[in-house]
Design a protein around this motif. Structure first.
Motif, PDB file in Angstrom:
ATOM      1  N   PRO A 469       4.106   5.536  -6.369  1.00  0.00           N
ATOM      2  CA  PRO A 469       4.483   6.345  -5.191  1.00  0.00           C
ATOM      3  C   PRO A 469       4.475   5.487  -3.928  1.00  0.00           C
ATOM      4  N   PRO A 470       5.446   5.699  -3.032  1.00  0.00           N
ATOM      5  CA  PRO A 470       5.512   4.863  -1.812  1.00  0.00           C
ATOM      6  C   PRO A 470       4.229   4.908  -0.985  1.00  0.00           C
ATOM      7  N   GLU A 471       3.565   6.065  -0.954  1.00  0.00           N
ATOM      8  CA  GLU A 471       2.368   6.173  -0.126  1.00  0.00           C
ATOM      9  C   GLU A 471       1.180   5.412  -0.709  1.00  0.00           C
ATOM     10  N   ARG A 472       1.295   4.953  -1.960  1.00  0.00           N
ATOM     11  CA  ARG A 472       0.178   4.238  -2.577  1.00  0.00           C
ATOM     12  C   ARG A 472       0.473   2.757  -2.782  1.00  0.00           C
ATOM     13  N   GLU A 473       1.641   2.309  -2.345  1.00  0.00           N
ATOM     14  CA  GLU A 473       2.003   0.911  -2.551  1.00  0.00           C
ATOM     15  C   GLU A 473       1.060  -0.037  -1.816  1.00  0.00           C
ATOM     16  N   ALA A 474       0.531   0.406  -0.644  1.00  0.00           N
ATOM     17  CA  ALA A 474      -0.329  -0.476   0.140  1.00  0.00           C
ATOM     18  C   ALA A 474      -1.721  -0.624  -0.445  1.00  0.00           C
ATOM     19  N   GLU A 475      -2.154   0.330  -1.288  1.00  0.00           N
ATOM     20  CA  GLU A 475      -3.532   0.296  -1.768  1.00  0.00           C
ATOM     21  C   GLU A 475      -3.680  -0.175  -3.202  1.00  0.00           C
ATOM     22  N   ILE A 476      -2.577  -0.368  -3.922  1.00  0.00           N
ATOM     23  CA  ILE A 476      -2.723  -0.714  -5.342  1.00  0.00           C
ATOM     24  C   ILE A 476      -3.296  -2.113  -5.541  1.00  0.00           C
ATOM     25  N   PHE A 477      -3.179  -2.972  -4.501  1.00  0.00           N
ATOM     26  CA  PHE A 477      -3.721  -4.320  -4.629  1.00  0.00           C
ATOM     27  C   PHE A 477      -5.168  -4.417  -4.158  1.00  0.00           C
ATOM     28  N   HIS A 478      -5.741  -3.295  -3.704  1.00  0.00           N
ATOM     29  CA  HIS A 478      -7.142  -3.309  -3.285  1.00  0.00           C
ATOM     30  C   HIS A 478      -8.040  -3.352  -4.514  1.00  0.00           C
ATOM     31  N   ARG A 479      -9.086  -4.109  -4.364  1.00  0.00           N
ATOM     32  CA  ARG A 479     -10.030  -4.232  -5.479  1.00  0.00           C
ATOM     33  C   ARG A 479     -10.676  -2.872  -5.765  1.00  0.00           C
ATOM     34  N   GLY A 480     -10.659  -2.475  -7.051  1.00  0.00           N
ATOM     35  CA  GLY A 480     -11.254  -1.198  -7.434  1.00  0.00           C
ATOM     36  C   GLY A 480     -10.234  -0.086  -7.610  1.00  0.00           C
ATOM     37  N   PHE A 481      -8.992  -0.286  -7.131  1.00  0.00           N
ATOM     38  CA  PHE A 481      -7.977   0.753  -7.308  1.00  0.00           C
ATOM     39  C   PHE A 481      -7.449   0.697  -8.734  1.00  0.00           C
ATOM     40  N   SER A 482      -7.353   1.851  -9.384  1.00  0.00           N
ATOM     41  CA  SER A 482      -6.844   1.897 -10.748  1.00  0.00           C
ATOM     42  C   SER A 482      -6.417   3.319 -11.074  1.00  0.00           C
ATOM     43  N   THR A 483      -5.414   3.412 -11.927  1.00  0.00           N
ATOM     44  CA  THR A 483      -4.995   4.726 -12.434  1.00  0.00           C
ATOM     45  C   THR A 483      -5.526   4.956 -13.840  1.00  0.00           C
ATOM     46  N   LYS A 484      -6.321   4.001 -14.346  1.00  0.00           N
ATOM     47  CA  LYS A 484      -6.905   4.145 -15.673  1.00  0.00           C
ATOM     48  C   LYS A 484      -8.083   5.113 -15.628  1.00  0.00           C
ATOM     49  N   PRO A 485      -8.537   5.589 -16.758  1.00  0.00           N
ATOM     50  CA  PRO A 485      -9.717   6.466 -16.774  1.00  0.00           C
ATOM     51  C   PRO A 485     -10.920   5.759 -16.182  1.00  0.00           C
ATOM     52  N   ALA A 486     -11.863   6.567 -15.705  1.00  0.00           N
ATOM     53  CA  ALA A 486     -13.037   6.017 -15.014  1.00  0.00           C
ATOM     54  C   ALA A 486     -13.849   5.098 -15.896  1.00  0.00           C
TER      55      ALA A 486
END
Length: 527
Positions: A469-486
């Motif tokens: 999503p465009p609104e999440r493009e800036a945060e996907i490279f932040h350490r700890g960001f993931s769409t995988k299960p916890a």
């Protein structure tokens, strides 16, 4: 937050010492002001009374009878009458009429007849009037002296008219001066004391009730702490001035040794470093690349005082190990997938042998060999670097196990590169391909492109997944960001590691949207 428990001491506190000092200074100021005011009052008295006495002396010296009598002295009584009359008129203490030698001929005090009058430093005998202080009969007095000239020709100096007035006693003059000054000086002293008390309370509040020895102890402890910890510490106040800079921070960021006390804008820092220190928002465990080093940054604003405190940790070696671990994990996953694939193939061959279907066994082995050779030939024909080629061959098998097609773009062409760049490419390619395979899902497709453009290696990885999503493009490279299960292992590390590796190589990584709706990651690494 720094804390130190105050202990009771017999000596005065800082606020009390300051209050006593201020009151002492005020008392000295009031005393000096009183002396100056007294001197001014005395000067005003001398000036005002001197003018009146001089006018009286001039009037007496201008009297024709006085001029004639001094020109030819005959009667002291007549001259004394004129002297007494003038003394009564102006309220003088004494009036003297002396001859041209300064010897009294007539006065308001008969005991002074034939005595020399004190003419002071004046030049009245030279024909010039004078007003000032003299000693009159042992007392300090203000005197006006005017020469007396003859009334006939030729005009000559025939005498001197001297009008004096004793100064009031010191106590009277002091009482008179204090009557005028007491109210104003007392009010000033009161306001000064109140102001000093308020200032002392303000100082106590601003110093958190700490005494000088305790403040000095805090400063010593801070210096010891800054020199003992391995983390870099930089504090910047609200005006953009560096207030704290540890030696480690100077080494990590390239700050000059005299950075403390100077504004950030005056230090000539590179834009990334300047932006890192000048920011005001909170930052937690952000990884940035400064001078080829991977630095973990934490920044917190200072409540109340303004400004920020930034801590820095050099994690270059740790990230290198993490990168190597990611490669090992990728290789392990690939070997596991190939083991599973080979196991299935061996089971099939074993069953065909038991069924004595030897021709079918030969055809199966030939098919598998050709398929493996085709994958290897396709990869090695476009990618000459052995490490990257081996990784792509393994990733192709891993993707196939998950029913994902991993293809190379038609324009892929990568020659053999140096060992350091090859290791970084393995890290970047492995992480991006793994993420793309996860995003594409079963029956999905991943297309990878590798090109050497000048001194830059450009990598494109596109997948057929849902995209970012465009609104999440800036945060996907932040350490700890993931769409995988916890509970997913190593979540939120891959893309952050890719960004650090690219930045350390002088390149970058970005995400876009593929024509079919999936995501396209583009990484650039300088050779």
């Amino acid at each position: 937050m720094w804390t130190l428990r105050s202990r009771k001491r017999a000596r005065l506190s800082l606020a009390s010492q300051f209050l006593v000092l201020q009151v002492a200074v005020l008392c000295v100021v009031v005393a000096v002001t009183g002396v100056v005011s007294f001197r001014q009052s005395e000067a005003d008295f001398s000036q005002s009374r001197g003018a009146r006495l001089r006018a009286a002396a001039e009037a007496l010296a201008g009297t024709e009878a006085v001029q004639d009598e001094l020109a030819a002295p005959r009667s002291r009584t007549a001259l004394s009458f004129y002297a007494q009359q003038r003394a009564d008129t102006v309220g003088a203490t004494a009036v003297y009429l002396a001859d041209a030698e300064g010897v009294v001929f007539a006065s308001t005090d008969p005991s002074t007849y034939d005595q020399r009058v004190d003419l002071g430093p004046g030049t009245v005998l030279d024909g010039r009037s004078w007003t000032g202080d003299i000693s009159d009969r042992g007392d300090r007095a203000i005197a006006a002296e005017v020469p007396v000239y003859s009334n006939d020709a030729p005009v000559r100096l025939v005498g001197v008219a001297v009008v004096t007035e004793d100064y009031p006693p010191f106590t009277d003059r002091l009482r008179q001066a204090l009557d005028d000054m007491a109210v104003f000086l007392g009010l000033g002293l009161l306001l000064g004391v109140v102001g000093s008390w308020l200032l002392a309370r303000l100082i106590k509040r601003r110093t958190r009730g700490l005494e000088p020895a305790e403040i000095a102890a805090l400063a010593d402890q801070r210096e010891a702490l800054l020199t003992s910890i391995r983390e870099g510490v930089v504090a910047v106040d609200g005006a953009g001035t560096v207030t704290v800079s540890s030696a480690t921070a100077q080494d990590l960021l390239g700050l000059p040794a005299d950075a403390v006390g100077r504004r950030l804008d005056d230090l000539g820092l590179p834009e990334p470093v300047h932006g890192l220190l000048a920011g005001t928002d909170e930052v937690h465990d952000a990884v940035v690349v400064v001078g080829g080093r991977a630095v973990v940054v934490n920044r917190n604003p200072v409540a109340g005082a303004g400004g920020t405190v930034t801590t820095l940790r050099d994690r270059t070696e740790l990230l290198a190990l993490e990168s190597e671990l990611q490669v090992r994990r990728s290789v392990t996953d690939t070997l596991r997938a190939q083991t599973h694939e080979f196991s299935n193939q061996l089971h099939t061959i074993s069953g065909l042998v038991q069924l004595e279907e030897y021709d079918e066994v030969g055809r199966l082995i030939g098919t598998l060999s050709r398929r493996r050779a085709a994958i290897s030939d396709e990869v090695t024909a476009k990618v000459e670097d052995p490490a990257v080629a081996a990784l792509l061959i393994a990733k192709t098998s891993l993707a196939a196990e998950r029913r994902v097609d991993l293809d190379l773009a038609p324009d892929t062409a990568l020659p053999r590169v140096d060992a350091d760049l090859s290791a970084d490419l393995v890290t970047v390619v492995g992480n991006l391909v793994d993420n793309a395979v996860d995003a594409a899902g079963a029956d999905g497709r991943v297309v990878l492109g590798l090109r050497l453009v000048g001194d830059e290696v450009v990598l494109d990885v596109a997948d057929s997944g849902p995209g970012v999503p465009p609104e999440r493009e800036a945060e996907i490279f932040h350490r700890g960001f993931s769409t995988k299960p916890a509970d997913a292992a190593g979540r939120g590390v891959g893309l952050a590691l890719v960004q650090v590796v690219c930045a350390r190589r002088g390149g970058s990584v970005a995400v876009g949207r593929a024509p079919d709706g999936g995501a396209v990651f583009t990484a650039v690494l300088r050779s």
